[in-house]
Design an enzyme around this catalytic site. Sequence first.
Site, short mmCIF file in Angstrom:
data_model
loop_
_atom_site.label_atom_id
_atom_site.label_comp_id
_atom_site.label_asym_id
_atom_site.label_seq_id
_atom_site.Cartn_x
_atom_site.Cartn_y
_atom_site.Cartn_z
CG HIS A 1 -0.08 0.15 2.50
ND1 HIS A 1 0.49 -0.92 3.16
CD2 HIS A 1 0.31 1.27 3.21
CE1 HIS A 1 1.18 -0.49 4.20
NE2 HIS A 1 1.09 0.84 4.25
CG HIS B 1 7.57 4.70 0.92
ND1 HIS B 1 7.27 5.84 1.65
CD2 HIS B 1 7.60 3.68 1.82
CE1 HIS B 1 7.15 5.51 2.92
NE2 HIS B 1 7.33 4.21 3.06
#
Length: 193
Positions: A44, A130
């Site tokens: 995620h 990220h």
Amino acid sequence: MEKRSHYFFAVRIPEHTKLVMRDHMEKIKEMIPFSRWVHYQDLHITLAFLGGAPPDKLTEADKNVRNALSDETALKLNINKLGFFGSVTSPRVFWADTEESTHLQTIRKKVFSACEQAGFQLETRPFRPHITLARKWMGEHPFQNDMLKLWEKLQPMPLSFDAIDVVLYQTHLNKTPKYEAINIYPLTHKHIK
């Protein structure tokens, strides 16, 4: 006994993209030694980490985020390289990067503000989108920056995906995968930039 749950808002990675990432991670794992690799279902992009959240604040954050994202559209993101946080020779976090997206920055600001309005004290470091892949370097030799080039070999073109929702996840430390979607905030599909 389960430790206290943590909660966070994140952009969900679609299933087909998670499967491609899983295959890439399996190959990377053979060459780059980290002690803990993320389960591919847990991939995620974190927007706001709440930590242990009191129910009333969580309810307020849920309402605020739903309102804040009500007019947001889905967006296209491109995973284009690898990176790390921590020491150059012994990184603590290894991640996949996404190309710069002003739309993602806008969504993050809205989620972040909505959580602050609900009374959460959030991380103040600049947002660095990220996808965490692994934690804690355990190589016998120092980490080498050349290892980051592995992504380009596995994925010569950026790995594109449509981010169509934001999710409130709850962490279950005693389970694998460990993140459970509690609430989903759809991003309307009018257009994907």
